[in-house]
Design an enzyme around this catalytic site. Structure first.
Site, short mmCIF file in Angstrom:
data_model
loop_
_atom_site.label_atom_id
_atom_site.label_comp_id
_atom_site.label_asym_id
_atom_site.label_seq_id
_atom_site.Cartn_x
_atom_site.Cartn_y
_atom_site.Cartn_z
N ILE A 6 13.77 -2.30 1.68
CA ILE A 6 13.34 -1.29 0.70
C ILE A 6 13.98 0.07 1.02
CG2 ILE A 6 11.37 -0.01 -0.21
CD1 ILE A 6 9.71 -2.54 0.18
N THR A 26 8.06 1.59 5.97
CA THR A 26 7.76 0.58 6.98
C THR A 26 6.47 -0.13 6.56
OG1 THR A 26 6.23 1.90 8.30
CG2 THR A 26 8.57 2.21 8.72
N LYS A 58 1.02 -0.46 2.23
CA LYS A 58 -0.35 -0.60 1.73
C LYS A 58 -1.39 -0.28 2.80
CE LYS A 58 0.47 -4.97 0.36
NZ LYS A 58 1.87 -5.05 -0.02
N GLU A 90 2.45 4.33 -5.73
CA GLU A 90 2.47 3.44 -6.89
C GLU A 90 2.84 2.01 -6.51
OE1 GLU A 90 1.97 4.11 -10.60
OE2 GLU A 90 1.69 2.04 -9.97
N VAL A 137 0.75 -1.66 -5.27
CA VAL A 137 0.33 -2.81 -6.09
C VAL A 137 1.38 -3.04 -7.17
CG1 VAL A 137 -1.47 -3.73 -7.60
CG2 VAL A 137 -2.09 -2.18 -5.74
N ALA A 193 4.64 -3.60 -7.10
CA ALA A 193 5.93 -2.92 -6.91
C ALA A 193 6.08 -1.74 -7.87
CB ALA A 193 7.07 -3.92 -7.06
N LEU A 207 5.73 -1.59 -11.08
CA LEU A 207 4.97 -1.59 -12.33
C LEU A 207 3.97 -0.42 -12.34
CD1 LEU A 207 4.11 -5.40 -12.66
CD2 LEU A 207 5.89 -4.12 -13.86
N ASP A 261 -3.14 -10.21 1.56
CA ASP A 261 -2.27 -9.22 0.92
C ASP A 261 -2.83 -8.87 -0.47
OD1 ASP A 261 0.27 -7.76 0.72
OD2 ASP A 261 0.64 -9.20 -0.90
N LYS A 319 -4.53 -5.27 -2.05
CA LYS A 319 -4.15 -4.67 -3.34
C LYS A 319 -5.39 -4.46 -4.21
CE LYS A 319 0.50 -6.60 -3.39
NZ LYS A 319 1.28 -7.77 -3.75
N GLY A 379 10.15 -7.49 -4.88
CA GLY A 379 11.61 -7.39 -4.79
C GLY A 379 12.00 -5.98 -4.39
#
Ligand code: ADP
Ligand code: ASP
Ligand code: MG
Length: 818
Positions: A476, A556, A580, A607, A610, A612, A614, A679, A683, A798
């Site tokens: 990322i 990270t 997160k 943002e 949760v 990515a 969106l 995970d 979220k 992604g």
């Protein structure tokens, strides 16, 4: 005729003196008649102060310092003088230096350094430099002679900051020049009292000497030659983006220099102003550049202010108490008491209630000033009408200066906004009655940040720079750096936004460079110039650098980094992160972070926690803040699990699909991390908190999809073997759903303040039924969207989409910054 003055920065060594010689030669060609004033060689005055103080403390180190100074002068003399003339000049030089050594020795013996003696010692700086240079100029065929300004400049006995008798001095100078036609090479900074004792005109006072000679001789122009391109919008040593001003008025120059712009000594403007002689500031190292002209005209400059200056270190005296209200003359008595001790007041502010008075002075006078006030207000303090005066230290003053300010409303608003947005606390404010400046007293640690933020706000208001500290250069992080590179030109052109990476760290190396790190080629500088990563050092340096518009970007997944968020926000640095961990840690910490961001006027955006890129969290926030009430949140929030169940159709085997997902890189290295649902739980927890619920991770009920017998497996292969044993179980679930025309999905649900994540059947009409690939989907049912929920659907994982989401949080943050 013209006066030229060269400061210490122009005459630091032989090379520089040769350069100055060329400038003088050229000037004589153009102007015919000139006189030249010299300061002591670079830093010599500071050294003389140090050695005399050392001597007065009976510290023998003074001798070593003296020897160094002696060597430096003799070496320079040898390099700039013609060999045939050296011996006589060196002999004279040696005589002078011996005299200096004798005086220092005297100070050492009596352990006392009066201001009078100090001034005598300091006079050697200018006397030696002008003497050496005058002889070097003679060797260069210039028809010149040395002039000791003590002969002509007459002052009172305020040693250290002597007041010049201008009328008498002008008369002396005129007379002297009538009978001396050669080019005069003159000592700056020094004069003499009526008893012919040596005095000095205040630190930086050679500029003033130049102005005095200029006014006396009514010259065409006074040129101050220094090491910068003129008067700049701010001190270039503190504000890299400062740029030279074409022109300014005497008053503007006076205000800027009064508040710390060292480039010109404040009293310099007075004699020039009276005789309407322009002062030009020029760069010895860039002589063809026109520099800055200081004259009577306010010029056509497009900005609302001229410059920003600062005094690094001041002390604030606060005098307060009910006894000051409505009592005439208290302020006057305080000022008189300070004046009687020769204490210069830099700034005064009084609250309109008259309850308190703040006076800014140089720290070295603080104790003396307090004593003077205590004595003056003895009765009032004794009767408790006024409290004991308080001294506050570690403060700086920043002044925003310009003639245009009179005509432009909103300047102070802009000052406060720029400082406020960067978390700079204003301790006191003053606006000169001339409306030529607004000065603020701020903590010393914030000086550089405040200067840069104000400079950006006033001079580059059109273009804005955000400074990024990026930690994590994995998938990322490196994708983000790529996107920054690709968008840079567009952002600069369309949004006038410069996104600069000034800090970078990964698990191995870290680098902070306030000049910025090239995001298109970051690996090389990080590897070559970076140091071993140390989070403490990285954060300390970031805080110390204290740059305005700073954003910490955490790419990270580390708990250790998250643990520092509060401290980072408390340092007025915004945070943007896909990590997160912070928002799904304890509710207490989550709240502390939110509060810290509000308190320090910075942003904390996540943002991509949760779905990515969106727009899930921002939509939720907007709904909540506009008064809507969230009734239900339902979603498929894991790209991995979405893929697994979307692919789990007739004829497929569950464990095979998990293997396929792993092979495609959709799962964590150990797929159990995805299947156990933690995970997704994190979220859902974050979403629940955004709706206002104070849930903890334990409050989320999660259906663990890892079969019980596979949870303890030591290896991933072993896990897959065990998972195969559960294929029948998953197949029977699928079949039973299929019979009813349903599909199975792993769904996170928040309803009635309860949060759970379960494997569920959805029918053909359900928006989740037709989910494909690894898409995420979220349905938000709210009071305003009760019958038809808002559905957000799209790729929820992604590197590309996540980095893009992080990038848009950065842009969102920068819109808010000054
Ligand atoms: P000199 O030795 O020539 O007298 P100084 O060191 O006294 O030189 O003054 C020049 C320095 O003033 C510059 O190097 C710069 O760092 C500092 N300075 C502070 N404010 C300003 C400003 N607004 N414009 C230009 N220079 C400034
Ligand atoms: N040499 C003196 C000083 O350093 C005067 C000057 O440079 O203007 O203060
Ligand atoms: Mg100077």
């Amino acid at each position: 005729m013209k006066i030229l003055k060269f400061g210490g920065s122009s005459v630091g060594n032989a090379e520089k003196i040769k350069n100055v010689t060329e400038i003088i030669k050229q000037s004589i060609k153009e102007n015919k008649k000139i006189a030249v004033i010299f300061s002591a060689f670079h830093k010599v005055t500071d050294e003389l102060i140090k050695m005399s103080q050392s001597a007065s403390e009976a510290n023998q180190d003074y001798l070593e310092m003296f020897k160094k100074l002696e060597d430096r002068h003799i070496n320079i003399a040898r390099q700039v003088l013609a060999v045939k003339n050296q011996s006589s000049v060196l002999a004279q030089l040696k005589l002078n230096l011996n005299e200096l050594e004798d005086v220092l020795h005297g100070v050492y013996l009596v352990k006392e350094l009066s201001p009078r003696t100090q001034d005598f010692i300091l006079s050697f700086g200018e006397r030696l430099s002008a003497f050496i240079i005058s002889n070097s100029l003679k060797d260069n065929n210039l028809d010149c002679e040395f002039l000791d300004s003590r002969l002509l400049i007459k002052t009172d006995e305020t040693f250290g900051n002597a007041k010049v008798d201008l009328a008498l001095t002008y008369k002396n100078i005129k007379k002297y020049f009538e009978s001396h036609s050669k080019t005069q090479i003159i000592t700056g900074f020094i004069g003499s009292t009526f008893n012919n004792e040596t005095s000095t005109l205040g630190r930086g006072g050679s500029d003033y000497s130049a102005s005095i000679f200029g006014a006396a001789l009514n010259v065409k122009e006074i040129e101050i030659w220094t090491d910068v391109d003129g008067v700049l919008t701010a001190d270039p040593k503190k504000v890299k983006k400062a740029f030279p001003l074409k022109s300014m008025t005497y008053e503007e120059a006076m205000e800027l220099s009064h508040f710390g712009a060292k480039v010109i000594h404040p009293p310099t403007m007075q004699p020039a102003l009276e005789k309407k002689i322009p002062i030009r500031i020029k760069n010895t190292f860039n002589p063809s550049f026109e520099g800055t002209i200081i004259n009577g005209k306010s010029n056509s400059h497009n900005f609302s202010i001229k410059g920003i200056s600062s005094i690094d270190e001041i002390a604030l005296l606060r005098i307060q108490g009910g006894g000051m209200i409505g009592v005439a003359g208290i302020a006057q008595r305080i000022f008189t008491a300070l004046a009687s001790k020769q204490i210069n007041i830099i700034l005064i502010t009084q609250a309109s209630s008259e309850h308190s008075l703040c006076i800014a002075i140089m720290p070295k006078f603080a104790a003396l000033a307090r004593k003077a006030i205590q004595e003056e207000l003895y009765y009032e303090i004794k009767e408790k009408l006024i409290y004991e005066p308080l001294i506050e230290n570690n403060l700086s003053i920043i002044a925003v200066v310009g003639e245009n300010m009179r005509k432009t409303p909103g300047i102070s608003g802009k000052v406060f906004q720029a400082l406020g947005k960067n978390g700079v606390n204003i301790v006191a404010i003053a606006q000169g009655s001339s409306e030529l400046n607004i000065s603020t007293v701020i903590p010393k640690d914030d000086e550089a940040k405040a200067l840069n933020a104000l400079h950006d706000a006033f001079f580059l208001s059109i273009a804005k720079t955000v400074n990024l500290y990026v930690v994590g250069t994995g998938l990322i992080g490196s994708t983000l750096l790529n996107q920054i590179t690709n968008q840079a030109e567009f952002l600069a052109r369309e949004y006038l936004l410069n996104v600069k990476v000034i800090g970078l760290a990964n698990s191995r190396k870290m680098l902070i460079d306030s000049n910025y790190i090239d995001s298109s080629n970051w690996e090389k500088p990080l590897f070559d110039k970076g140091t071993k990563t140390n989070l403490d050092a990285f954060i300390d340096e970031m805080k110390k650098l204290n740059m305005p518009n700073s954003i910490f970007v955490d790419c990270t997944a580390s708990d250790k980094v998250v643990a520092r968020y509060k401290e980072i926000l408390d340092s007025s640095i915004s945070i943007v992160t896909p990590n997160k961990k912070a928002n799904s840690s304890s509710f207490k910490y989550y709240q502390e972070l939110k509060t810290a961001a509000i308190k320090h006027n910075v942003r904390f955006l996540y943002e991509t926690n949760v779905g990515a890129g969106l727009p899930i969290i921002s939509t939720l926030k907007d709904l909540v803040s506009s008064g809507d009430k969230v009734l239900k949140i339902e979603g498929v929030l894991s790209g991995t699990l979405s893929f697994i169940f979307n692919s789990f159709t007739k004829g497929k085997v569950f464990s095979q699909i998990v293997k396929e997902a792993k092979a495609k890189g959709y799962t964590e290295p150990d797929p159990r991390e995805d299947l156990k649902g933690q995970d997704v739980a994190r979220k859902l927890l974050i979403l629940a908190r955004e709706t206002g619920l104070s849930l903890e991770l334990e409050d989320i009920k999660v259906e663990n999809l890892v079969p019980k017998n596979a949870r303890q497996s030591k290896s991933v292969e072993d896990f897959f073997k065990k998972l195969e044993l559960s294929d029948n179980y998953f197949e029977s679930k699928r079949k039973s759903a299929e019979k009813k025309g349903n599909a199975i999905r792993y769904i996170a649900l928040l309803e009635n303040d309860k949060a759970k994540i379960t494997l569920q059947e959805v029918n053909k009409d359900h928006p989740f039924y037709s989910l494909s690939g690894s898409d995420n989907i979220l349905a938000l049912t709210t009071k305003h969207y009760q019958n038809r929920p808002i559905v957000i659907k799209g790729p929820g994982a992604g590197a590309d989409v996540t980095a893009a989401g992080v990038f848009s949080d950065i842009i969102r943050t920068s819109n808010y910054l000054s």
